[in-house]
Motif scaffolding. Structure first.
Motif, PDB file in Angstrom:
ATOM      1  N   TYR A   5       0.828  -1.215   0.000  1.00 22.22           N
ATOM      2  CA  TYR A   5       0.000   0.000   0.000  1.00 22.22           C
ATOM      3  C   TYR A   5       0.863   1.267   0.000  1.00 22.22           C
ATOM      4  N   GLU A   6       1.923   1.265   0.795  1.00 24.69           N
ATOM      5  CA  GLU A   6       2.800   2.444   0.862  1.00 24.69           C
ATOM      6  C   GLU A   6       3.470   2.700  -0.485  1.00 24.69           C
ATOM      7  N   TYR A   7       3.934   1.641  -1.126  1.00 24.90           N
ATOM      8  CA  TYR A   7       4.586   1.794  -2.430  1.00 24.90           C
ATOM      9  C   TYR A   7       3.578   2.207  -3.506  1.00 24.90           C
ATOM     10  N   ALA A   8       2.402   1.595  -3.482  1.00 22.63           N
ATOM     11  CA  ALA A   8       1.376   1.917  -4.478  1.00 22.63           C
ATOM     12  C   ALA A   8       0.955   3.369  -4.365  1.00 22.63           C
ATOM     13  N   SER A   9       0.797   3.859  -3.137  1.00 25.36           N
ATOM     14  CA  SER A   9       0.413   5.260  -2.922  1.00 25.36           C
ATOM     15  C   SER A   9       1.483   6.199  -3.467  1.00 25.36           C
ATOM     16  N   GLU A  10       2.747   5.865  -3.214  1.00 20.56           N
ATOM     17  CA  GLU A  10       3.842   6.714  -3.703  1.00 20.56           C
ATOM     18  C   GLU A  10       3.918   6.692  -5.227  1.00 20.56           C
ATOM     19  N   MET A  11       3.678   5.536  -5.831  1.00 16.49           N
ATOM     20  CA  MET A  11       3.719   5.448  -7.294  1.00 16.49           C
ATOM     21  C   MET A  11       2.625   6.308  -7.929  1.00 16.49           C
ATOM     22  N   LEU A  12       1.447   6.322  -7.326  1.00 12.93           N
ATOM     23  CA  LEU A  12       0.362   7.151  -7.853  1.00 12.93           C
ATOM     24  C   LEU A  12       0.676   8.641  -7.685  1.00 12.93           C
ATOM     25  N   LYS A  13       1.306   8.976  -6.547  1.00 15.76           N
ATOM     26  CA  LYS A  13       1.698  10.376  -6.334  1.00 15.76           C
ATOM     27  C   LYS A  13       2.747  10.800  -7.362  1.00 15.76           C
ATOM     28  N   MET A  14       3.713   9.925  -7.625  1.00 11.32           N
ATOM     29  CA  MET A  14       4.745  10.244  -8.609  1.00 11.32           C
ATOM     30  C   MET A  14       4.138  10.384 -10.002  1.00 11.32           C
ATOM     31  N   ARG A  15       3.164   9.540 -10.337  1.00 18.66           N
ATOM     32  CA  ARG A  15       2.488   9.673 -11.623  1.00 18.66           C
ATOM     33  C   ARG A  15       1.818  11.038 -11.737  1.00 18.66           C
ATOM     34  N   ASP A  16       1.093  11.441 -10.656  1.00 23.25           N
ATOM     35  CA  ASP A  16       0.393  12.732 -10.682  1.00 23.25           C
ATOM     36  C   ASP A  16       1.376  13.892 -10.809  1.00 23.25           C
ATOM     37  N   LYS A  17       2.499  13.788 -10.088  1.00 25.05           N
ATOM     38  CA  LYS A  17       3.506  14.850 -10.170  1.00 25.05           C
ATOM     39  C   LYS A  17       4.086  14.945 -11.574  1.00 25.05           C
ATOM     40  N   ALA A  18       4.317  13.793 -12.201  1.00 23.98           N
ATOM     41  CA  ALA A  18       4.864  13.785 -13.559  1.00 23.98           C
ATOM     42  C   ALA A  18       3.900  14.428 -14.541  1.00 23.98           C
ATOM     43  N   ILE A  19       2.628  14.084 -14.420  1.00 21.95           N
ATOM     44  CA  ILE A  19       1.612  14.653 -15.309  1.00 21.95           C
ATOM     45  C   ILE A  19       1.544  16.164 -15.155  1.00 21.95           C
ATOM     46  N   LEU A  20       1.525  16.626 -13.894  1.00 21.51           N
ATOM     47  CA  LEU A  20       1.414  18.063 -13.645  1.00 21.51           C
ATOM     48  C   LEU A  20       2.671  18.807 -14.078  1.00 21.51           C
ATOM     49  N   SER A  21       3.833  18.177 -13.900  1.00 21.25           N
ATOM     50  CA  SER A  21       5.077  18.826 -14.319  1.00 21.25           C
ATOM     51  C   SER A  21       5.107  19.023 -15.837  1.00 21.25           C
ATOM     52  N   VAL A  22       4.661  18.013 -16.561  1.00 25.72           N
ATOM     53  CA  VAL A  22       4.619  18.130 -18.023  1.00 25.72           C
ATOM     54  C   VAL A  22       3.597  19.179 -18.442  1.00 25.72           C
ATOM     55  N   LYS A  23       2.414  19.149 -17.790  1.00 31.19           N
ATOM     56  CA  LYS A  23       1.377  20.123 -18.135  1.00 31.19           C
ATOM     57  C   LYS A  23       1.804  21.553 -17.829  1.00 31.19           C
ATOM     58  N   SER A  24       2.639  21.715 -16.791  1.00 36.32           N
ATOM     59  CA  SER A  24       3.046  23.059 -16.400  1.00 36.32           C
ATOM     60  C   SER A  24       3.976  23.703 -17.421  1.00 36.32           C
TER      61      SER A  24
END
Length: 304
Positions: A65-84
Motif C-alpha cells: 500500500y505504501e509503495y502503491a500510494s507513492e507510485m500514484l503520487k509520482m504519476r500525478d507529479k509527472a503529469i502536472l510537471s509536463v502540463k506546467s
C-alpha cells in the motif's frame, strides 16, 4: 502492473470497501475485483483479506500500500510537471471557500483571473472554515480559502492577504455619539450577534477578544447566524452589534446602513489563507490562481 490496478488497490484499502472504491474511480465492482486479483497473481500472495464484516490489507498488502500510494503520487507529479510546461491554463479549478472569501474576495479576483485565462472554469462552493479544510482533506476540492488557520495534519495553510475585524453597529444616534471610538467594555453590555460554530470569523473573534481581556462568555449573545449578510442585515435593523471582517462591512457602511469601529488592536488583525492538501500536487491552474491572488493583494492591500 498498471496504474488502474494500483488505483483500485489503494482505494479499496482507503475505503475498506470494493463497492466504494468502484464508485470513487468510476469502475464496476467486478472490474475492481479483477484488478486486485491480477495484482495478487503477479505477486503470488494475498494483498487484501475479505471477511463477512470487513475488508483489510494482509501483511503484504500493508507493505505494498505504501509503495502503491507513492507510485500514484509520482504519476500525478509527472503529469502536472509536463502540463506546467504550457502557458495555456485550462480545465476546472475546484475552490472551497469560507463565507467572507467566497462573498467578498473571490467575486473581485475571479473576473480578473478569467480575463487572463479564458479557458479556465471555476467551480466555487461555500462552507464554514472547518468544512473547507475537511473538503481539502477528502480531496473534494483542490484549493480552499479561509480566514483562520487550524490544526489539520494533512493541510497546508498559506497566508496571502491581510484582514481586519471591526465592530459593526446600527447607524443610530446612540452609536454616532461615540465619535468613532468604541469603548471595549461596551461589548459586554450590548446585544451581540455571533457567527456559527466552525466559522473562521467566530474563531478569530473569540481568540482576539480573549487576548484583549474580554471573555467571550461574558458577551450578551442574542443570536447566532451562519451568514455574514444575515448578520449585517440584523445589525442594521437594530437587533444587536457584531464583529466582522472590514471588507464584508464596507458596502453597508458606504451606504449608511452600518457604522464600523476599529478598536485599533493588533489582536483584531487576521489573515486569509490558501488551504491545500500536503500530499496532492497542485495543478497548473491552482498554482496560477494562487500566484495571481498573491500578486493582486500585494499590489492592492486596501482590497483585503
Amino acid at each position: 502492473m498498471h496504474f488502474k490496478q494500483l488505483e483500485a488497490f489503494v482505494n479499496v484499502i482507503k475505503f475498506k470497501s470494493f463497492s466504494k472504491a468502484a464508485e470513487e474511480i468510476y469502475l464496476s465492482q467486478p472490474t475492481i475485483s479483477a484488478h486486485i486479483s491480477a495484482l495478487e497473481n503477479e505477486f503470488g500472495t494475498k494483498l487484501i483479506i475479505r471477511s463477512t464484516k470487513e475488508v483489510y490489507p494482509s501483511k503484504a498488502g500493508k507493505v505494498f500500500y505504501e509503495y502503491a500510494s507513492e507510485m500514484l503520487k509520482m504519476r500525478d507529479k509527472a503529469i502536472l510537471s509536463v502540463k506546467s510546461c504550457t502557458t495555456d491554463i485550462r480545465g476546472t479549478l475546484e475552490i472551497a471557500a469560507s463565507t467572507v472569501p467566497s462573498q467578498y474576495l473571490l467575486p473581485e479576483l475571479l473576473p480578473r483571473m478569467a480575463k487572463d485565462h479564458p479557458h479556465l472554469f471555476f467551480s466555487l462552493k461555500q462552507y464554514d472554515s472547518r468544512e473547507v479544510a475537511n473538503h481539502i482533506i477528502n480531496m473534494d476540492a483542490e484549493i480552499g480559502i479561509v480566514g483562520t488557520a487550524m490544526e489539520k495534519n494533512k493541510c497546508i495553510f498559506e497566508p496571502f492577504a491581510d484582514d481586519q475585524l471591526v465592530v459593526v453597529t446600527p447607524n443610530s444616534e446612540k452609536f454616532r455619539a461615540l465619535g468613532g471610538d468604541f469603548p471595549l467594555d461596551l461589548l459586554k453590555k450590548e446585544p451581540f450577534i455571533l457567527r456559527e460554530y466552525g466559522s473562521g470569523t467566530r474563531k478569530e473573534t473569540e481568540d482576539s477578544l480573549t487576548q484583549m481581556g474580554v471573555d467571550p462568555k461574558a458577551l450578551h449573545v442574542i443570536a447566532q447566524m451562519d451568514s455574514t449578510e444575515s448578520i449585517k442585515q440584523a445589525v442594521a435593523k437594530g437587533l444587536g452589534i457584531s464583529i466582522t471582517s472590514r471588507i464584508a462591512a464596507e458596502d453597508y457602511v458606504r451606504f449608511g446602513m452600518l457604522l464600523a469601529f476599529d478598536l485599533k488592536s493588533e489582536y483584531l488583525k487576521r489573515k486569509f489563507y490558501f488551504v491545500y492538501h500536503k500530499d496532492r500536487p497542485l495543478s497548473p491552474a491552482a498554482e496560477a490562481f494562487m500566484k495571481f491572488a498573491k500578486e493582486y493583494f500585494s499590489e492592492h492591500p486596501e482590497r483585503a
